[in-house]
Design a protein around this motif. Structure first.
Motif, mmCIF file in Angstrom:
data_model
loop_
_atom_site.group_PDB
_atom_site.id
_atom_site.type_symbol
_atom_site.label_atom_id
_atom_site.label_comp_id
_atom_site.label_asym_id
_atom_site.label_seq_id
_atom_site.Cartn_x
_atom_site.Cartn_y
_atom_site.Cartn_z
ATOM 1 N N SER A 179 0.811 -1.216 0.000
ATOM 2 C CA SER A 179 0.000 0.000 0.000
ATOM 3 C C SER A 179 0.850 1.273 0.000
ATOM 4 C CB SER A 179 -0.928 0.003 1.220
ATOM 5 O OG SER A 179 -0.163 -0.013 2.427
ATOM 6 N N GLY A 180 2.074 1.181 0.472
ATOM 7 C CA GLY A 180 2.956 2.344 0.472
ATOM 8 C C GLY A 180 4.141 2.217 -0.455
ATOM 9 N N ASN A 181 4.130 1.195 -1.311
ATOM 10 C CA ASN A 181 5.242 0.970 -2.236
ATOM 11 C C ASN A 181 5.038 1.807 -3.501
ATOM 12 O OD1 ASN A 181 7.294 0.027 -3.856
ATOM 13 N ND2 ASN A 181 6.977 -2.104 -3.320
ATOM 14 N N PRO A 182 5.969 2.697 -3.843
ATOM 15 C CA PRO A 182 5.778 3.528 -5.042
ATOM 16 C C PRO A 182 5.753 2.720 -6.342
ATOM 17 C CG PRO A 182 7.452 4.470 -3.587
ATOM 18 C CD PRO A 182 7.168 3.089 -3.093
ATOM 19 N N VAL A 183 6.576 1.668 -6.429
ATOM 20 C CA VAL A 183 6.614 0.861 -7.659
ATOM 21 C C VAL A 183 5.260 0.194 -7.893
ATOM 22 C CG1 VAL A 183 7.734 -1.077 -8.814
ATOM 23 C CG2 VAL A 183 9.089 0.496 -7.403
ATOM 24 N N PHE A 184 4.690 -0.367 -6.845
ATOM 25 C CA PHE A 184 3.378 -0.999 -6.972
ATOM 26 C C PHE A 184 2.307 0.032 -7.326
ATOM 27 C CE2 PHE A 184 -0.617 -2.548 -5.081
ATOM 28 C CZ PHE A 184 -0.714 -3.764 -5.731
#
Length: 410
Positions: free
Chosen positions: A160-165
């Motif tokens: 939820s906080g991963n920029p790539v995802f």
């Protein structure tokens, strides 16, 4: 005596006639992987019904898949599914004997069955066809889907906080949304929309299914014949979506992250639940994944501490090679720390040099030279070589101490 024979004859007279009841269908029970080939049927009254009896619930069936697959050259067939042969035959009789179905969905040629309930199927066609009962004991796609769902549940907070995802999801949503917008504007250019809507309303769902089938066929043909154009369209839509996501930026609000996390967990639950026909086992996997996800860390540490106290790990003794390697490593580390201490302002170098017998040797050691002289190294190697030849002397070496009292005082 004659009267008794007369009464016996009268009682046994109904049994002399055999009433043969012929069912209007033939039932074929298929217990495992089976292939049945049917030629062009001759005129007959009986309908062939193929039934799968189902299997018992067990953990080995969690990733099992059973399918009825129909191999036929065209779509001129009618397929009937039910839980009993009577149900299938009822659908057949209520179909008024229609053989050609212009609205038949092609995906009906392969039907996934329920594992634990009986399923029967009949085919009404005049074409040569092959019926297969496919039994896949371990379906790889079901395993991948379940593992992906469990991974999505357990890693939902991190994703939820991963920029790539965030960027990957934004690109996917952007491409899909742009395709929907394109379909919407193309539909505005279609003439006679009201007439088409009235046709769907009058014709019912069969007309809608037929239209959807034609749209899907045209879309698939477009992907095959104009694949380069479609590829450039996907690249342009992906780049535009990436720019929009970069302008907005990943979510920073805690509530927004929680909403994304809950959405990912819901998607993972749906994936796990859809990965197996054994719904009880799939539900157990979902509950176990959620328990692992939200299990209190403090309680887990307490359980680990209690387990280690009750069942302490058995110590492993070092081998000779590991013993000498660890000794050399720890000695080198201790000497480095000693040099750092002696070079630091916290060490009173002059007071230490007054207590030593050889102050020059101490100064040389602090400057980075070896703490052993050449004679001491030679004596040690000679002594160790003699111990290798005399095993009874090894214990003496283990008990004796080195002559380094000057360094022990430090």
């Amino acid at each position: 005596m004659g009267s008794c024979e007369r009464w016996i004859t009268l009682l046994l007279f109904p049994c002399l006639f055999t009433i043969v009841v012929t069912l209007p269908y033939d039932v074929h029970w298929l217990g495992g992987a089976t292939t049945i080939e049917r030629d062009i049927p001759m005129p007959k009254q009986a309908l062939d019904i193929y039934c799968y009896p189902g299997t018992n619930k067990n953990l080995f069936a969690i990733w099992q898949t059973v399918k009825f697959h129909l191999r036929i050259k065209n779509d001129e067939f009618r397929q009937y599914l039910g839980t009993t042969p009577e149900d299938v035959y009822k659908q057949y009789t209520e179909d008024y004997g229609w053989t050609v179905n212009p609205f038949q969905i092609k995906s009906a040629k392969s039907t996934t069955l329920s594992l634990f309930t009986p399923t029967c199927m009949a085919v009404n066609t005049k074409q040569r066809h092959i019926i297969e009962l496919q039994v896949i004991r371990v379906d790889i796609w079901r395993i991948i889907l379940m593992l992906a769902g469990v991974t999505l549940i357990l890693s939902s907070k991190a994703l939820s906080g991963n920029p790539v995802f965030f960027y990957l999801c934004g690109i996917f949503v952007g491409v899909f949304a742009s395709f929907l917008v394109l379909v919407y504007y193309v539909s505005k250019l279609v003439p006679g929309k009201k007439a088409l809507t009235y046709g769907v309303l009058i014709g019912g769902w069969t007309v809608g299914v037929y239209i959807w089938q034609q749209v899907w066929e045209n879309t698939r043909g477009l992907l095959v014949t104009h694949h380069s154009t479609v590829m450039w369209y996907l690249i342009a839509a992906s780049f535009a979506s990436l720019l929009v996501c970069y302008r907005i930026g990943p979510p920073r609000n805690a509530r927004t992250k929680n909403m994304v996390m809950w959405t990912l967990q819901a998607a993972g639950v749906v994936m796990v639940f859809s990965s197996s026909s054994y719904q009880d086992a799939a539900g157990a996997v979902i509950v176990l994944s959620l328990l692992i996800k939200y299990f209190p860390r403090s309680l887990l540490l307490r359980i680990q501490g209690y387990w280690r106290r009750k069942f302490p790990p058995k110590p492993r003794l070092l081998t000779n090679e590991e013993y000498y390697e660890q000794g050399a490593r720890e000695t080198k580390h201790a000497l480095e720390n000693l040099r750092k201490y002696c070079s630091s302002p916290d060490c009173a170098q002059w007071n230490i040099m007054l207590k030593l017998n050889d102050s020059r040797r101490f100064a040389s050691f602090v400057e980075g030279n070896s703490h052993l002289s050449d004679e001491e190294v030679l004596d040690y190697e000679s002594y160790a070589f003699s111990l290798d030849r005399k095993p009874e002397c090894r214990r003496t070496l283990e008990i004796s101490d080195d002559d380094s009292s000057d360094y022990e005082e430090l």
